[in-house]
Design a protein around this motif. Structure first.
Motif, PDB file in Angstrom:
ATOM      1  N   LEU A   1       0.860  -1.087  -0.099  1.00  0.00           N
ATOM      2  CA  LEU A   1       0.155  -0.065  -0.007  1.00  0.00           C
ATOM      3  C   LEU A   1       0.826   1.155   0.031  1.00  0.00           C
ATOM      4  CD1 LEU A   1      -2.918   1.631   0.233  1.00  0.00           C
ATOM      5  CD2 LEU A   1      -2.548   1.241   2.729  1.00  0.00           C
ATOM      6  N   LEU A   2       1.844   1.315   0.919  1.00  0.00           N
ATOM      7  CA  LEU A   2       2.820   2.534   0.817  1.00  0.00           C
ATOM      8  C   LEU A   2       3.470   2.537  -0.407  1.00  0.00           C
ATOM      9  CD1 LEU A   2       3.657   4.407   2.830  1.00  0.00           C
ATOM     10  CD2 LEU A   2       5.808   3.036   3.492  1.00  0.00           C
ATOM     11  N   SER A   3       3.951   1.392  -1.211  1.00  0.00           N
ATOM     12  CA  SER A   3       4.750   1.794  -2.435  1.00  0.00           C
ATOM     13  C   SER A   3       3.640   2.387  -3.330  1.00  0.00           C
ATOM     14  CB  SER A   3       4.953   0.332  -2.868  1.00  0.00           C
ATOM     15  OG  SER A   3       4.099  -0.651  -3.211  1.00  0.00           O
ATOM     16  N   VAL A   4       2.363   1.896  -3.531  1.00  0.00           N
ATOM     17  CA  VAL A   4       1.365   2.361  -4.376  1.00  0.00           C
ATOM     18  C   VAL A   4       1.143   3.825  -4.268  1.00  0.00           C
ATOM     19  CG1 VAL A   4      -1.007   2.379  -4.928  1.00  0.00           C
ATOM     20  CG2 VAL A   4       0.079   0.171  -4.682  1.00  0.00           C
ATOM     21  N   LEU A   5       1.215   4.231  -2.815  1.00  0.00           N
ATOM     22  CA  LEU A   5       1.041   5.922  -2.377  1.00  0.00           C
ATOM     23  C   LEU A   5       2.105   6.698  -2.594  1.00  0.00           C
ATOM     24  CD1 LEU A   5      -0.730   5.426   1.010  1.00  0.00           C
ATOM     25  CD2 LEU A   5      -1.855   6.059  -1.006  1.00  0.00           C
ATOM     26  N   THR A   6       3.358   6.039  -2.681  1.00  0.00           N
ATOM     27  CA  THR A   6       4.410   6.925  -3.124  1.00  0.00           C
ATOM     28  C   THR A   6       4.995   6.605  -4.277  1.00  0.00           C
ATOM     29  OG1 THR A   6       6.023   5.067  -1.997  1.00  0.00           O
ATOM     30  CG2 THR A   6       5.161   6.837  -0.449  1.00  0.00           C
ATOM     31  N   PHE A   7       4.595   5.739  -4.987  1.00  0.00           N
ATOM     32  CA  PHE A   7       5.235   5.435  -6.498  1.00  0.00           C
ATOM     33  C   PHE A   7       4.992   6.573  -7.371  1.00  0.00           C
ATOM     34  CE2 PHE A   7       4.908   4.285 -10.732  1.00  0.00           C
ATOM     35  CZ  PHE A   7       6.007   3.152 -10.978  1.00  0.00           C
ATOM     36  N   THR A   8       3.716   7.071  -7.346  1.00  0.00           N
ATOM     37  CA  THR A   8       3.431   8.039  -8.317  1.00  0.00           C
ATOM     38  C   THR A   8       4.237   9.528  -7.941  1.00  0.00           C
ATOM     39  OG1 THR A   8       1.272   7.298  -8.561  1.00  0.00           O
ATOM     40  CG2 THR A   8       1.744   9.674  -9.288  1.00  0.00           C
TER      41      THR A   8
ATOM     42  N   PRO B   1      -9.146   2.832 -10.005  1.00  0.00           N
ATOM     43  CA  PRO B   1      -8.801   1.886 -11.272  1.00  0.00           C
ATOM     44  C   PRO B   1      -7.096   2.051 -11.537  1.00  0.00           C
ATOM     45  CG  PRO B   1     -10.920   2.898 -11.663  1.00  0.00           C
ATOM     46  CD  PRO B   1     -10.431   3.325 -10.593  1.00  0.00           C
ATOM     47  N   LEU B   2      -6.543   3.268 -11.299  1.00  0.00           N
ATOM     48  CA  LEU B   2      -5.296   3.130 -11.555  1.00  0.00           C
ATOM     49  C   LEU B   2      -4.542   2.301 -10.361  1.00  0.00           C
ATOM     50  CD1 LEU B   2      -4.731   6.726 -12.711  1.00  0.00           C
ATOM     51  CD2 LEU B   2      -4.426   5.004 -13.929  1.00  0.00           C
ATOM     52  N   VAL B   3      -5.006   2.578  -9.259  1.00  0.00           N
ATOM     53  CA  VAL B   3      -4.291   1.634  -8.266  1.00  0.00           C
ATOM     54  C   VAL B   3      -4.508   0.263  -8.655  1.00  0.00           C
ATOM     55  CG1 VAL B   3      -4.410   0.887  -5.816  1.00  0.00           C
ATOM     56  CG2 VAL B   3      -4.613   3.516  -6.483  1.00  0.00           C
ATOM     57  N   LEU B   4      -5.461  -0.271  -8.895  1.00  0.00           N
ATOM     58  CA  LEU B   4      -5.647  -1.806  -9.372  1.00  0.00           C
ATOM     59  C   LEU B   4      -4.736  -1.859 -10.353  1.00  0.00           C
ATOM     60  CD1 LEU B   4      -9.425  -2.012  -8.695  1.00  0.00           C
ATOM     61  CD2 LEU B   4      -7.649  -3.058  -7.194  1.00  0.00           C
ATOM     62  N   LEU B   5      -4.635  -1.293 -11.397  1.00  0.00           N
ATOM     63  CA  LEU B   5      -3.898  -1.361 -12.583  1.00  0.00           C
ATOM     64  C   LEU B   5      -2.171  -1.246 -12.413  1.00  0.00           C
ATOM     65  CD1 LEU B   5      -5.575   0.884 -15.491  1.00  0.00           C
ATOM     66  CD2 LEU B   5      -5.507  -1.971 -15.308  1.00  0.00           C
ATOM     67  N   PHE B   6      -1.997  -0.372 -11.379  1.00  0.00           N
ATOM     68  CA  PHE B   6      -0.657  -0.432 -11.048  1.00  0.00           C
ATOM     69  C   PHE B   6      -0.134  -1.570 -10.168  1.00  0.00           C
ATOM     70  CE2 PHE B   6      -0.029   4.401 -10.941  1.00  0.00           C
ATOM     71  CZ  PHE B   6      -0.298   4.629 -12.256  1.00  0.00           C
ATOM     72  N   LEU B   7      -1.003  -2.532  -9.803  1.00  0.00           N
ATOM     73  CA  LEU B   7      -0.597  -3.612  -9.152  1.00  0.00           C
ATOM     74  C   LEU B   7      -0.175  -4.616 -10.083  1.00  0.00           C
ATOM     75  CD1 LEU B   7      -3.411  -3.830  -6.159  1.00  0.00           C
ATOM     76  CD2 LEU B   7      -0.950  -2.887  -6.131  1.00  0.00           C
ATOM     77  N   VAL B   8      -0.459  -4.561 -11.349  1.00  0.00           N
ATOM     78  CA  VAL B   8      -0.021  -5.506 -12.325  1.00  0.00           C
ATOM     79  C   VAL B   8       1.349  -5.194 -12.651  1.00  0.00           C
ATOM     80  CG1 VAL B   8      -0.514  -6.485 -14.576  1.00  0.00           C
ATOM     81  CG2 VAL B   8      -2.386  -5.603 -13.338  1.00  0.00           C
ATOM     82  N   PRO B   9       2.264  -6.327 -12.629  1.00  0.00           N
ATOM     83  CA  PRO B   9       3.714  -6.098 -13.030  1.00  0.00           C
ATOM     84  C   PRO B   9       3.986  -5.296 -14.141  1.00  0.00           C
ATOM     85  CG  PRO B   9       3.457  -8.144 -12.125  1.00  0.00           C
ATOM     86  CD  PRO B   9       1.903  -7.546 -12.141  1.00  0.00           C
ATOM     87  N   LEU B  10       4.675  -4.289 -14.138  1.00  0.00           N
ATOM     88  CA  LEU B  10       5.207  -3.495 -15.254  1.00  0.00           C
ATOM     89  C   LEU B  10       4.237  -2.615 -15.766  1.00  0.00           C
ATOM     90  CD1 LEU B  10       7.370  -5.938 -17.513  1.00  0.00           C
ATOM     91  CD2 LEU B  10       8.284  -4.243 -15.760  1.00  0.00           C
ATOM     92  N   ALA B  11       2.795  -2.513 -15.173  1.00  0.00           N
ATOM     93  CA  ALA B  11       1.604  -1.725 -15.818  1.00  0.00           C
ATOM     94  C   ALA B  11       2.055  -0.354 -15.461  1.00  0.00           C
ATOM     95  CB  ALA B  11       0.281  -2.366 -15.389  1.00  0.00           C
ATOM     96  N   ALA B  12       2.505  -0.008 -14.410  1.00  0.00           N
ATOM     97  CA  ALA B  12       2.885   1.275 -13.923  1.00  0.00           C
ATOM     98  C   ALA B  12       3.712   1.914 -14.685  1.00  0.00           C
ATOM     99  CB  ALA B  12       2.913   1.489 -12.425  1.00  0.00           C
ATOM    100  N   VAL B  13       4.742   1.148 -15.234  1.00  0.00           N
ATOM    101  CA  VAL B  13       5.591   1.785 -16.311  1.00  0.00           C
ATOM    102  C   VAL B  13       4.796   2.454 -17.160  1.00  0.00           C
ATOM    103  CG1 VAL B  13       7.682   1.363 -17.653  1.00  0.00           C
ATOM    104  CG2 VAL B  13       7.499   0.432 -15.410  1.00  0.00           C
ATOM    105  N   PHE B  14       4.100   1.531 -18.105  1.00  0.00           N
ATOM    106  CA  PHE B  14       3.357   1.929 -19.592  1.00  0.00           C
ATOM    107  C   PHE B  14       2.230   2.821 -19.365  1.00  0.00           C
ATOM    108  CE2 PHE B  14       5.739  -2.236 -20.284  1.00  0.00           C
ATOM    109  CZ  PHE B  14       6.320  -1.814 -21.232  1.00  0.00           C
ATOM    110  N   LEU B  15       1.683   2.650 -17.999  1.00  0.00           N
ATOM    111  CA  LEU B  15       0.522   3.539 -17.864  1.00  0.00           C
ATOM    112  C   LEU B  15       0.779   5.004 -17.280  1.00  0.00           C
ATOM    113  CD1 LEU B  15      -1.811   0.718 -16.545  1.00  0.00           C
ATOM    114  CD2 LEU B  15      -1.612   1.785 -19.080  1.00  0.00           C
ATOM    115  N   MET B  16       1.917   5.327 -16.745  1.00  0.00           N
ATOM    116  CA  MET B  16       2.073   6.385 -16.037  1.00  0.00           C
ATOM    117  C   MET B  16       1.996   7.578 -16.997  1.00  0.00           C
ATOM    118  SD  MET B  16       2.900   7.355 -12.960  1.00  0.00           S
ATOM    119  CE  MET B  16       3.338   9.069 -12.320  1.00  0.00           C
ATOM    120  N   PRO B  17       2.402   7.733 -18.042  1.00  0.00           N
ATOM    121  CA  PRO B  17       2.347   8.974 -19.019  1.00  0.00           C
ATOM    122  C   PRO B  17       0.870   9.059 -19.206  1.00  0.00           C
ATOM    123  CG  PRO B  17       4.072   7.602 -19.659  1.00  0.00           C
ATOM    124  CD  PRO B  17       3.582   6.760 -18.961  1.00  0.00           C
ATOM    125  N   GLY B  18       0.126   8.223 -19.579  1.00  0.00           N
ATOM    126  CA  GLY B  18      -1.304   8.378 -19.473  1.00  0.00           C
ATOM    127  C   GLY B  18      -2.213   8.735 -18.383  1.00  0.00           C
ATOM    128  N   ALA B  19      -1.434   8.218 -17.054  1.00  0.00           N
ATOM    129  CA  ALA B  19      -2.290   8.699 -15.995  1.00  0.00           C
ATOM    130  C   ALA B  19      -1.963  10.138 -15.637  1.00  0.00           C
ATOM    131  CB  ALA B  19      -1.393   7.880 -14.825  1.00  0.00           C
TER     132      ALA B  19
END
Length: 260
Positions: free
Chosen positions: A81-88, A204-222
């Motif tokens: 949870l902390l990683s999701v909160l601070t990743f962005t 939805p972005l939190v759930l998608l960011f839990l998928v491995p590597l998804a956060a990398v590809f979805l960050m610009p769109g986020a």
């Protein structure tokens, strides 16, 4: 509408390949660092659980194992949870010049926005730290409630995703809101006033960011979607589906025609 902004942001990013490609590097660097930290936490969670519960050394082996396994699982969940909160926040700090330019390009493509610049680097870091403190003020009680039977395995995880989603929306909208000179407190107030929109965008972005590597590809769109959402909050957005003007009734003059 929050989910629509997620989709519109990803559509914009994948439709602008150069911006998408440039945005992958900051997110990739952050992902590697966080993945290493989570792997280390998973490996040592059992030892940390034993260290944190010395009072259970004299318990029956079954109950001692139940307590420490539960503690280890919740500790890893808290770390996730902390990683999701601070990743962005960390990714935005690393890629600040790029994401500032990306957000400005989104504004231009949508009809223009404020010409002011965002906050300085250290001001952005301080703002991200304040967001993290706000999030931790809710995440720590949720971690404690995770030990409550049934409630900790049903309601608490759902609330955790909502908390993460809200503060993810707060963090992602920092770039366009800073450009509009909207302070953090006002930004949070605006998002609380449109809570369904904020959660529909962030969860939805939190759930998608839990998928491995998804956060990398979805960050610009986020970031692009958050810019569109910020324009909505600031009253400068074009709705995802603008309403069509009503057709005039038979016998009534068309609105564009002036009566003589």
């Amino acid at each position: 509408m929050g989910i629509r902004y997620v989709a519109r942001g990803q559509k914009w990013a994948f439709g602008h390949g150069r911006w998408l490609a440039l945005g992958l590097l900051p997110a990739l660097i952050t992902l590697v660092v966080y993945a290493a930290a989570l792997v280390a936490l998973a490996l040592y969670a059992g030892d940390l659980a034993s260290w944190a519960t010395p009072f259970a050394d004299d318990w029956d082996e079954t109950w001692r194992s139940v307590l420490r396994v539960t503690f280890a699982v919740l500790l890893f969940a808290f770390g996730l949870l902390l990683s999701v909160l601070t990743f962005t926040a960390v990714t935005l700090v690393i890629g600040d010049p790029f994401y500032e330019a990306l957000s400005g390009h989104v504004e231009t493509s949508e009809g223009g926005g404020p010409a002011g610049e965002g906050l300085s680097f250290w001001a952005s870091v301080r703002g991200s730290a304040r967001v993290l403190l706000y999030a931790l003020s809710l995440a720590v009680p949720l971690f404690a409630l995770g030990f409550v039977p049934v409630l900790g395995q049903t309601v608490v995880p759902a609330l955790g995703f909502c908390v993460s989603g809200f503060f993810l929306a707060v963090e992602l909208t920092s770039v366009p809101m800073d450009r509009r000179a909207v302070p953090l407190r006002d930004r949070m107030r605006m998002l609380r006033g449109r809570l369904g929109l904020a959660l529909g965008f962030g969860v939805p972005l939190v759930l998608l960011f839990l998928v491995p590597l998804a956060a990398v590809f979805l960050m610009p769109g986020a970031v692009a979607g958050a810019t569109l959402l910020a324009r909505d909050l600031a009253g400068t957005a074009t709705p995802p589906h603008p309403p069509h003007p009503p057709h005039p009734s038979p016998g009534m003059p068309h609105p564009s025609r002036r009566p003589r």
